[in-house]
Design an enzyme around this catalytic site. Structure first.
Site, PDB file in Angstrom:
ATOM      1  N   CYS A 178      47.397  43.694  45.485  1.00 45.96           N
ATOM      2  CA  CYS A 178      46.367  43.668  46.534  1.00 45.96           C
ATOM      3  C   CYS A 178      46.404  42.354  47.299  1.00 45.96           C
ATOM      4  CB  CYS A 178      44.985  43.894  45.945  1.00 45.96           C
ATOM      5  SG  CYS A 178      44.510  42.690  44.676  1.00 45.96           S
ATOM      6  N   HIS A 470      39.916  41.277  42.792  1.00 46.63           N
ATOM      7  CA  HIS A 470      40.549  42.219  43.710  1.00 46.63           C
ATOM      8  C   HIS A 470      40.348  41.743  45.149  1.00 46.63           C
ATOM      9  CE1 HIS A 470      42.062  45.945  45.334  1.00 46.63           C
ATOM     10  NE2 HIS A 470      40.912  46.194  45.947  1.00 46.63           N
TER      11      HIS A 470
END
Length: 516
Positions: A178, A470
């Site tokens: 990510c 994240h």
């Protein structure tokens, strides 16, 4: 003698393609002579400019700006209804109000351009956006028979509308990637970078399977193809591992570290695109990365005894800003909880703002007795102060909010909320504005149209802790639409969603360039 139409056009284009390669100098031997007259210089006869799409009348010796309609006024007053574009060699008819599309004329123009390239060198200005003043020899696209057949069978053209989502595409997470996906989303929505890659400007001098710029070019094609299914960036990940080995593996990585590594590799692989020319940026490099992202940071060290100033200017791709809550002492610079605003940011309840962080970054800092510097005026080691300011602003300004703190005793994430604006004026932080700083107060620019104003177009956020987190990205599509990119999932977002987010990397684009 009476020339045929094609002979006349051939003669004019032959002369004027040479003019395009020699703007600003006398043309006694290169400009066309008409009715015994010779043009002295290739500038607009009404305003003196040599840009603004200069056209030349085909009836007399007159040069006029197309953008400012000076050539239009000449055509109307003199009834000289044909003119030639000095940049491309196209013939414009003021009766039809359109360029003349004739196969024979286009072939003549192409042949004469080729002769001009051979005569004047290898460069010809066929691509000249506001800031990329680079001359390139660039071939025009000629459709093949197969392409002509496809165009005939597919007459419908895709139109860019305000609700258009072309360019929005999810990216598959390949295992803790990510950090890469969020930076790719920001880069693919950087306007000038998009224009560069979609116009096929890269000239590769490496093996095609090892060039990161070639892969980015393919990535832009994928993003703007109109396909909606998520893209799998496995080739990009492989090249990143190859050229930035410290990022190899499936462990979590820092998005900021990836951004700097990606820009560095793209800069090195773009070297063949600049034709050896130096540019007006601190890196003295004409590659597309330096043209867009490189700015100049001025460091002034002032001796406390003789007040002599030593100045250095260093290039930067991003600006890292300390936050309240870090081990580094933070000086709260907000104007006080009086509800005043600066750069459109609210200072209610003592909230920290991006402007606060920039003020702290550019405030004078006393270096102390333990960091004495040899003064060139005193010729001895003296205490001094150091101040950082912006000497030259980049087209895209990236601000890195230092949320991850690493030290011998401490490893943690700083979750302090930082308010950031949609529109940012960098004038108070310029080196040229230092004299306007008095007692910690900044005089605000009253000029609405200055080159130091920016618009926010991408925000990278980090959710979670230092050990487990994240990355997501907010992307600005057109002027008033925001989308949240969470790996393969893209959802519509509001201004409030963006401005309320935590903020890790903030991308701003200069406003003086046209932004769709």
């Amino acid at each position: 003698r009476q020339w045929s139409w094609c002979e006349h056009v051939s003669h004019i284009i032959s002369r004027l393609t040479q003019v395009a390669c020699h703007r600003g100098t006398p043309w006694q031997d290169t400009l066309p002579r008409r009715n015994g007259l010779c043009a002295k210089s290739c500038v607009c006869h009404m305003c003196g400019a040599h840009l603004n799409r200069l056209h030349s009348c085909l009836y007399c010796v007159f040069f006029g700006c197309f953008t400012k309609k000076h050539i239009h006024e000449h055509a109307k007053n003199k009834r000289h209804n044909l003119a030639i574009d000095l940049l491309y060699g196209g013939i414009y008819c003021f009766v039809c109000q359109d360029y003349i599309y004739d196969k024979e004329m286009e072939q003549i123009a192409k042949e004469e351009q080729r002769k001009a390239w051979k005569l004047q060198g290898t460069f010809f200005p066929l691509f000249n956006p506001p800031v990329l003043h680079t001359l390139y020899k660039y071939s025009t696209w000629e459709p093949t028979k197969r392409e002509l057949e496809l165009l005939r069978h597919n007459p419908k053209r895709r139109k860019m509308t305000t609700n258009c989502t072309i360019g929005l595409r999810g990216l598959i997470n390949l295992g803790n990637t990510c950090f890469m996906n969020c930076i790719v989303q920001a880069l693919t929505h950087t306007p000038l970078l998009r224009d560069f890659f979609l116009s096929d400007r890269h000239k590769c001098e490496m093996q095609s399977n090892s060039c990161l710029v070639c892969e980015m070019s393919q990535l832009f094609q994928e993003f703007y193809s109109g396909h909606r299914s998520p893209h799998i960036p496995f080739r990009l990940l492989h090249l990143v591992w190859t050229h930035a080995r410290h990022l190899a593996g499936y462990e979590q990585q820092d998005a900021h570290e990836f951004l700097i590594a990606a820009l560095d590799v793209l800069h090195r692989h773009c070297k063949g695109d600049d034709n050896g020319k130096k540019a007006n940026n601190p890196n003295n490099c004409n590659c597309i990365i330096d043209q867009i992202f490189t700015g100049g940071l001025q460091s002034d060290v002032t001796c406390q005894v003789c007040h002599g100033v030593s100045t250095t200017i260093d290039p930067f791709w991003d600006i890292s800003l300390d936050l309240p809550g870090s081990s580094t002492p933070f000086w709260p610079l907000s104007p006080g909880g009086d509800g005043s605003t600066l750069n459109g940011e609210s200072h209610l309840s003592g909230a920290t703002t991006l402007t606060d962080c920039l003020r702290r970054f550019t405030r004078p800092e006393h270096l102390g007795s333990g960091a004495k510097i040899k003064c060139s005026g005193c010729h001895s080691y003296q205490e001094s102060t150091k101040q950082l300011t912006m000497k030259k602003l980049p087209i895209v300004a990236c601000f890195h909010l230092k949320r991850f703190e690493h030290s011998a005793k401490l490893r943690r994430k700083i979750i302090t909320y930082v308010s950031f604006p949609l529109e940012l004026d960098m004038t108070p932080f310029m080196a040229s504005s230092k004299e306007n700083r008095m007692n910690g107060q900044y005089q605000q620019s009253v000029d609405v149209f200055n080159d130091n104003k920016y618009s926010l177009f991408a925000v990278v956020n980090h959710q979670g802790t230092l050990e487990s987190g994240h990355y997501t990205t907010f992307i600005r599509q057109h002027m008033d639409q925001w989308f949240k990119c969470d790996d393969a999932i893209i959802t519509k977002a509001s201004n409030k969603d963006v401005l309320d987010s935590e903020g890790y990397l903030l991308f701003y684009h200069k406003q003086f360039l046209e932004y769709e």
